[in-house]
Design a protein around this motif. Sequence first.
Motif, PDB file in Angstrom:
ATOM      1  N   GLU A  57       0.676  -1.258  -0.160  1.00  0.00           N
ATOM      2  CA  GLU A  57      -0.008  -0.086  -0.149  1.00  0.00           C
ATOM      3  C   GLU A  57       0.864   1.287  -0.001  1.00  0.00           C
ATOM      4  O   GLU A  57       0.668   2.242  -0.722  1.00  0.00           O
ATOM      5  CB  GLU A  57      -0.845  -0.151   1.281  1.00  0.00           C
ATOM      6  N   HIS A  58       1.921   1.409   0.878  1.00  0.00           N
ATOM      7  CA  HIS A  58       2.955   2.445   0.609  1.00  0.00           C
ATOM      8  C   HIS A  58       3.396   2.770  -0.710  1.00  0.00           C
ATOM      9  O   HIS A  58       3.528   3.776  -1.120  1.00  0.00           O
ATOM     10  CB  HIS A  58       4.272   2.166   1.511  1.00  0.00           C
ATOM     11  N   ILE A  59       3.744   1.814  -1.457  1.00  0.00           N
ATOM     12  CA  ILE A  59       4.130   1.786  -2.818  1.00  0.00           C
ATOM     13  C   ILE A  59       3.052   2.354  -3.782  1.00  0.00           C
ATOM     14  O   ILE A  59       3.132   3.131  -4.548  1.00  0.00           O
ATOM     15  CB  ILE A  59       4.619   0.405  -3.509  1.00  0.00           C
ATOM     16  N   MET A  60       1.797   1.710  -3.688  1.00  0.00           N
ATOM     17  CA  MET A  60       0.888   2.074  -4.291  1.00  0.00           C
ATOM     18  C   MET A  60       0.192   3.392  -4.053  1.00  0.00           C
ATOM     19  O   MET A  60      -0.444   4.196  -4.826  1.00  0.00           O
ATOM     20  CB  MET A  60      -0.580   0.940  -4.180  1.00  0.00           C
ATOM     21  N   ALA A  61       0.066   3.752  -2.691  1.00  0.00           N
ATOM     22  CA  ALA A  61      -0.372   5.214  -2.380  1.00  0.00           C
ATOM     23  C   ALA A  61       0.723   6.405  -3.114  1.00  0.00           C
ATOM     24  O   ALA A  61       0.193   7.173  -3.337  1.00  0.00           O
ATOM     25  CB  ALA A  61      -0.127   5.365  -0.855  1.00  0.00           C
ATOM     26  N   GLY A  62       1.849   6.011  -3.667  1.00  0.00           N
ATOM     27  CA  GLY A  62       2.778   6.884  -4.272  1.00  0.00           C
ATOM     28  C   GLY A  62       2.336   6.868  -5.749  1.00  0.00           C
ATOM     29  O   GLY A  62       2.703   7.822  -6.385  1.00  0.00           O
ATOM     30  N   GLY A  63       1.510   6.018  -6.227  1.00  0.00           N
ATOM     31  CA  GLY A  63       0.931   6.133  -7.694  1.00  0.00           C
ATOM     32  C   GLY A  63       1.495   4.796  -8.620  1.00  0.00           C
ATOM     33  O   GLY A  63       0.816   4.570  -9.700  1.00  0.00           O
ATOM     34  N   ASN A  64       2.309   4.072  -7.973  1.00  0.00           N
ATOM     35  CA  ASN A  64       2.890   2.928  -8.615  1.00  0.00           C
ATOM     36  C   ASN A  64       1.994   1.580  -8.244  1.00  0.00           C
ATOM     37  O   ASN A  64       2.129   1.133  -7.111  1.00  0.00           O
ATOM     38  CB  ASN A  64       4.500   2.813  -8.336  1.00  0.00           C
ATOM     39  N   GLU A  65       1.037   1.201  -9.278  1.00  0.00           N
ATOM     40  CA  GLU A  65       0.101   0.291  -9.145  1.00  0.00           C
ATOM     41  C   GLU A  65       0.678  -0.969  -9.502  1.00  0.00           C
ATOM     42  O   GLU A  65       0.055  -2.211  -9.362  1.00  0.00           O
ATOM     43  CB  GLU A  65      -0.847   0.388  -9.856  1.00  0.00           C
ATOM     44  N   ASN A  66       2.097  -1.166  -9.996  1.00  0.00           N
ATOM     45  CA  ASN A  66       2.725  -2.578 -10.785  1.00  0.00           C
ATOM     46  C   ASN A  66       3.266  -3.147  -9.668  1.00  0.00           C
ATOM     47  O   ASN A  66       4.645  -3.392  -9.738  1.00  0.00           O
ATOM     48  CB  ASN A  66       3.436  -2.113 -11.709  1.00  0.00           C
ATOM     49  N   VAL A  67       2.611  -3.791  -8.679  1.00  0.00           N
ATOM     50  CA  VAL A  67       3.442  -4.437  -7.360  1.00  0.00           C
ATOM     51  C   VAL A  67       2.880  -5.724  -7.612  1.00  0.00           C
ATOM     52  O   VAL A  67       1.922  -6.271  -7.602  1.00  0.00           O
ATOM     53  CB  VAL A  67       2.765  -3.997  -6.126  1.00  0.00           C
ATOM     54  N   ILE A  68       4.269  -6.831  -7.379  1.00  0.00           N
ATOM     55  CA  ILE A  68       4.036  -8.244  -7.288  1.00  0.00           C
ATOM     56  C   ILE A  68       4.646  -8.500  -5.813  1.00  0.00           C
ATOM     57  O   ILE A  68       5.586  -8.321  -5.698  1.00  0.00           O
ATOM     58  CB  ILE A  68       4.917  -8.804  -8.423  1.00  0.00           C
ATOM     59  N   LEU A  69       3.715  -9.183  -5.216  1.00  0.00           N
ATOM     60  CA  LEU A  69       4.146  -9.922  -3.991  1.00  0.00           C
ATOM     61  C   LEU A  69       5.009 -11.078  -4.133  1.00  0.00           C
ATOM     62  O   LEU A  69       4.696 -11.885  -5.138  1.00  0.00           O
ATOM     63  CB  LEU A  69       2.882 -10.052  -2.999  1.00  0.00           C
ATOM     64  N   CYS A  70       6.057 -11.114  -3.322  1.00  0.00           N
ATOM     65  CA  CYS A  70       6.718 -12.583  -3.407  1.00  0.00           C
ATOM     66  C   CYS A  70       6.902 -13.239  -1.940  1.00  0.00           C
ATOM     67  O   CYS A  70       7.686 -12.601  -1.079  1.00  0.00           O
ATOM     68  CB  CYS A  70       8.104 -12.327  -3.996  1.00  0.00           C
ATOM     69  N   GLU A  71       6.402 -14.311  -1.777  1.00  0.00           N
ATOM     70  CA  GLU A  71       6.545 -15.158  -0.605  1.00  0.00           C
ATOM     71  C   GLU A  71       7.995 -15.823  -0.644  1.00  0.00           C
ATOM     72  O   GLU A  71       8.181 -16.671  -1.625  1.00  0.00           O
ATOM     73  CB  GLU A  71       5.333 -16.036  -0.441  1.00  0.00           C
ATOM     74  N   ARG A  72       8.812 -15.717   0.338  1.00  0.00           N
ATOM     75  CA  ARG A  72       9.948 -16.020   0.304  1.00  0.00           C
ATOM     76  C   ARG A  72      10.585 -16.941   1.792  1.00  0.00           C
ATOM     77  O   ARG A  72      11.677 -17.116   1.932  1.00  0.00           O
ATOM     78  CB  ARG A  72      11.141 -15.126   0.119  1.00  0.00           C
ATOM     79  N   GLY A  73       9.375 -17.189   2.543  1.00  0.00           N
ATOM     80  CA  GLY A  73       9.698 -17.943   3.530  1.00  0.00           C
ATOM     81  C   GLY A  73       9.868 -17.022   4.893  1.00  0.00           C
ATOM     82  O   GLY A  73      10.185 -15.795   4.631  1.00  0.00           O
TER      83      GLY A  73
END
Lengths: 334, 334, 334, 334
Positions: free
Chosen positions: C222-238
Motif C-alpha cells: 500500500e505504501h508503494i501504491m499510495a505513491g501512484g505505482n500500481e505495478n506491485v508483485i508480492l513474493c513469498e520467500r519464507g
Amino acid sequence: MIVVMKKDYTSDDINQVVNYIENKRLKVNVSKGKETCVIGILGDITEVNVEEVQALKGVSKVLKVQEPYKKVNRLFHPEDTIININGNKIGGKNLGIIAGPCAVESEEQIVEIAKQVKKSGANFLRGGAFKPRTSPYSFQGLELEGLKLMEIAKQETGLPIVSELMSIGHLDEFMKSVDVIQIGARNMQNYDLLKQVGRTNKPVILKRGLSSTIEEWLLSAEHIMAGGNENVILCERGIRTFETYTRNTLDLNAVPVVKKYSHLPIIVDPSHGTGSSEYVESMAKASIVAGCDGIMIEVHNNPEKALSDGQQSITPQQFDKLMKKIKILSSLED
Amino acid sequence: MIVVMKKDYTSDDINQVVNYIENKRLKVNVSKGKETCVIGILGDITEVNVEEVQALKGVSKVLKVQEPYKKVNRLFHPEDTIININGNKIGGKNLGIIAGPCAVESEEQIVEIAKQVKKSGANFLRGGAFKPRTSPYSFQGLELEGLKLMEIAKQETGLPIVSELMSIGHLDEFMKSVDVIQIGARNMQNYDLLKQVGRTNKPVILKRGLSSTIEEWLLSAEHIMAGGNENVILCERGIRTFETYTRNTLDLNAVPVVKKYSHLPIIVDPSHGTGSSEYVESMAKASIVAGCDGIMIEVHNNPEKALSDGQQSITPQQFDKLMKKIKILSSLED
Amino acid sequence: MIVVMKKDYTSDDINQVVNYIENKRLKVNVSKGKETCVIGILGDITEVNVEEVQALKGVSKVLKVQEPYKKVNRLFHPEDTIININGNKIGGKNLGIIAGPCAVESEEQIVEIAKQVKKSGANFLRGGAFKPRTSPYSFQGLELEGLKLMEIAKQETGLPIVSELMSIGHLDEFMKSVDVIQIGARNMQNYDLLKQVGRTNKPVILKRGLSSTIEEWLLSAEHIMAGGNENVILCERGIRTFETYTRNTLDLNAVPVVKKYSHLPIIVDPSHGTGSSEYVESMAKASIVAGCDGIMIEVHNNPEKALSDGQQSITPQQFDKLMKKIKILSSLED
Amino acid sequence: MIVVMKKDYTSDDINQVVNYIENKRLKVNVSKGKETCVIGILGDITEVNVEEVQALKGVSKVLKVQEPYKKVNRLFHPEDTIININGNKIGGKNLGIIAGPCAVESEEQIVEIAKQVKKSGANFLRGGAFKPRTSPYSFQGLELEGLKLMEIAKQETGLPIVSELMSIGHLDEFMKSVDVIQIGARNMQNYDLLKQVGRTNKPVILKRGLSSTIEEWLLSAEHIMAGGNENVILCERGIRTFETYTRNTLDLNAVPVVKKYSHLPIIVDPSHGTGSSEYVESMAKASIVAGCDGIMIEVHNNPEKALSDGQQSITPQQFDKLMKKIKILSSLED
C-alpha cells in the motif's frame, strides 16, 4: 559430536573430556588452535548425554554432527516404510486419504459422512470421540459413546477408523475399537502416552506439536519405536508463528525434509494447517505434489452446525471435487 | 463478543445469528453499516461456542471482548490469592523460593543440597523423580525411588517438596509424597492430567508451555480450577522463539500481565528461562523486581556431574550469594 | 472498528470517544452491557488513527473489523491485476518464471545462465548486483558493474531483468537498467525506499519480510501504491520460525490468503523459502498447484563455486527438469 | 569452523575442502570416522565464506565454532566501552536515561516534556521527527520541522537529543541537529543506512530488529563499526513472538548475553518492549537490575492526545515516580 572448549581451557579440562568420552568406548580427536581447542567424537553417540558433556569444566559448547535418532533414521533404513492397515497401505507410493468430522456428534452424522467420503475415494474415516479443548467449557466430545458410533460407521462402510487418544486410561478401549490411534499435537511430548502406545502394535498417527522442531517430532516417533511399535505415521498439521490471518502456518517444507531424514510415512492435515475451509483445497493439492503419503481432511455434512471446527471443515460435495483433482495430481509421474 | 458479517450477508444470516445468541439468553445489538454489519453480544459468554458462531452462514469473523476464563480472572476475584503450604505462603507479598537439583540422583545428593539451600533461605525443595526427556535414550529419572529420597530430604530439613507429575498412573504416590505437584511445560495442555489434579486439593505449579500464549496458560489453569482445585501457582519458564544464544526466551512481561488478568500467584524459573547458569542471577533478580511471587532455581552441588541440566544449574555457593541480593531487592518498598 | 471500554468507564469517557469519532464524520453505535460498553464505528476508517483511540481515557481495547489497506484490497478491485513487462505478463493465469544466479559474478556466468534458463522456459532473468549480507565481511556484489553485465545478458536473450535495489542512491541507474525492481525481505519496511519506488512506474517485486505478517506485507505494498505505482508483485520467500532443519519456513498458506484479500499477483521463491537445493523442486511444484502467479528460482551453472547462496541454487539441468514438470502442472485445469 | 562431510564423501571431496581452506592460509585437521568425516578449521575465519564451503561437493553441513563478529566481540576488547555524549556517559557503570515523546508534535509539547523529564533525572531527550509507520495513512512525523523543535528543547534544557534517522537523504541534517542517531528496528538490516552512519563519528543507538537474533544484531553493529564508527549503543526493544497480550516480547535475557559477547553498551526500551504504559514500570526496573546501561522511555504530557504510541507512553508524573525507584535500584551494589 564436536566439543568446543572455552578460550581459557586447561589441559586438565581436555583430559576430563577425553576420559569421559573414552569411557563410552568412543574415538576422540583433539585439535588445538591458537584461540580455542576442538575435540571431535566419532562413532555412535546416541548414548552420550550431551548435557553432561556441556556441563564439564572448560567446555564452551557442544555441536551435534549426527542426528540423535536411530530407529526413525533413514540412514539405517533406506527404504520407505509402508504401513498396511486392513489392506489399506500408507507410505511408498500409497496414499492414505483420511476424512471425516472433527468430532463425532451422532450415529446419523458419522455414518452419513463415512458413506459420502468413501464414495469420493477416502480410504480411512477420522472422527474425534475425545476432544482436547483449550477451554474447559467447550464441548469435550461424546467420549466412549463416540467410539461406538465410529464402529457402526465402520461396519456400514468398511473404512478403518482413526481417532485421537488423550489418556492412557482409555488405551484398552482404543485397542479394541480403532484401527489407527492418533496422538494429537498437544500430546506430542506426553512421553507417558508415547511409551504406552509404543508397547502395542497398533498403527499410530503422530501429529507434530504446535511449536516442535522436526527433530523433536522425530525423537517423539523414536520414543514410540523404542518401545517396539514400528507402525508410526507422521502428520504435519501446521506450526505456531506470528501470522494471524491463518490459524496455523502449514510447514510443507517438512514433507521433503522428513523424506530425507526418515523412512516413516508423512501425511498432511490442511484443515488444521490453515484453519479455514476456503484454503483447504489449495493446500491439500500442494501437499500431494510436495510428495506426502496422504492427507487428513475435516469433512462435515453441515459445517455451520458442527460442534467443533466448523469453520475449517469442508462439505462432502467440496471433498468430492477435491478428490477428483487429487487423483489427477497423484497419477502424474514424480 | 462481536460478530462481524461478510460483505454479502443477507437478513436471513443475521436472523440466524440473532436466534442462536438469544437462545443462550444473551442480549444482542445489531449495527448495520454501508459495507458490513456488526452484531454485539453482551453478557457472560463463557458458554457460547465461538467456533459454532464462526461457522454460521454469512459470518466473517468473531472478535472476543471479554477474557474466556472465569475462575482465574481477577475481574471476579480482585484480591491476590495466597497459597499456604505447610505454613509457607506464596502470593500476595509472600515469596516462594524453590530450589534444588533438576533430577534427584542419590540420597546424599538431595539431602546435601536441601540442607544448603535451606540455610541460604529457600523455603521449598524441588527435585525431579520422573524426567520428561526429548530422547528416549537419555536418563529418565529415578522414578518412585526418587520420590522416596525427596521424602528423606524433607524429614531432614522440613522443606516442603515440589516434583513433576507426568502420568496419571502416579497420582496416588504423588498425593502421599509431595507437597506441590508440578505440571511441566510439555504437559500444559495434557487435559487428562489437568483434570485429574483438578479433582484433588493438592497445590499445583503449572508451567507455561513452550509456545503457549498467556491466554492458553490461564485457560489451562481454568481446567484445574474448574475441577475444584483452587491452589494453582503459575510458573513462567521461557518460551520458544527464533533466538539461539539462549535455550528459551524468558518472557518477564508475563509477570505484570498475569498480575493484571489473574489473582493467582506467578513465579519465575530463570534456570530453564535462560538455559545457562551464567545468566540465572541477572534474570532471578529481574523477576523479583518485576513483581513475581517466587522463583524456582536449579541448584546442584556438582553441576559438572549432574545427570541432567548441569549447564543451567548453579552451585549452592552461587545460590547463597544470589539469595543475599534477593533479600535486599524484596525488602524494597514496591 | 470496535472500541471496548474498561470495566470502570464513565459516561464522560464514552462521550469523549463518540466526539472523537463523530469529528471524523463516522457513524457510532454505543451498546452498554452489564460488565462493559462496546462502541461500534462504521464506515471508511482508514483515516482513523487506531493508536489515538487506544489512548483515550477509559478505552480497554480497539478491535479492527475492516482491513487497514485500500488500494491493494480485493474488496475495491475484484479482478486480478495483470502486470505486463515487455510483453511478459504476471497475474491472472499468466506465470512469471524468474530464474538466475543469486549474485552476478561475471559476463560469462550471467550470459551462460540466461541462455540456459531461457531455453528451459524462464521468461525473466534474476541476478543480484547489490547483495544484502548479514556480515560486512561477505561478498557484497559487483554493484554497478553487475547491472551492466545483466544488460548484456538481456541483449543476448531478450529476457527482462529483475534485480534488488538496496539504496535510493541507485534508483536512477535501476530505472535505466532493470525491468523489475526487487525490494528484499530486509527492506520490506524501509519506508523511505518504498516511497521512492512508489513515485516511479517501474514494476516492483516486494518480498515478504522475514517476520512480517501478511497484513504488514500488504500495507507495505500500500505504501508503494499510495505513491501512484500500481505495478506491485508480492513474493513469498519464507518466514522465520523456530525450525532449524530449513533456512526459513515457506508459508504457502500465504498464496490463497493473498488471493483472497488482494488483487495483486503473488509469486513464490522456494530457493530462499527452503534454503536447500534438494527441497526446491518439491516446493516449486507445490507453489504452482497452490495457485501462485510465478516462481523465482536461483540457478547457478556451478553451485559449488557460487559466491553466495550456492547451497540453495540448482543447476540449469535441474531447472530444465523442473520446468517440464511445472508445464504439466500449470496446464491442468484449476 | 567445522565441516561435516556427507556419508558418501570421496577423498576428492576432502581434498577440495582442504585446498579451499589452505588457500585462505588456515590450518586444517581431518578426522575420518566410520560413518562420516569431520574437518576442523582453526584460526581467524572471519574471511571464510561459509556459503562457499557449504556448497562444496560432499559437504553435509558447516558448524560455526567462533562468533562471526570481530570489532563488537568482547574477546578482542575485554573492557566495557563507555560512550561520552556531551559529558553524559553510557556504558560501564554509567546509565543513560533517555526520555521523551514518541513523536515531536509542537514546540510547547517537546519543551515542556524535556523540562519535566530533566527534572526527574533524564540525561537525554528522545523525540521522533520522522516516524516509520506500518500504514501510509498514519501520521508520519513533523520531519525537518521536528528536528528544529528538538533543538529548541535542547537549548532550553541542555539535554542531548536522540532521534531516528530513516533515510540517508537526511544524514546531513541529523549530523547537525542531533547528538545520537537512532536506527530503528525495521532498519536494523538496512545495510545502506548502516554503512552511511558507519562513516561518521556520531553515536548511534542500534535497535534490535523485531525478529533478529542477537548474533544478527551484533553483526549489524559490526557493519557500523567496520566503517570506523565505534560509538554504537545496542537497544533491546522486544521481539516478535506468538504472544498477543503484549505488543512485543521484551527479551531481557539479551542483557546478560550481550554483556558476555560484546563490550558495547546495551540499553532497554520497555515502552516498545511491552506496548502498554501499565507494564513499563515493572520492566524498566527489571532491566536495570538485569544489568543494562540505560533505558529509553516514552513520556508524553497528554498520552490520550498523543499522535502516536499514546497507549505505551507514561506521564511525566509516572516517570518521576519511576525515576525515584530506578535511583534506588541503581545505587545497590552489583
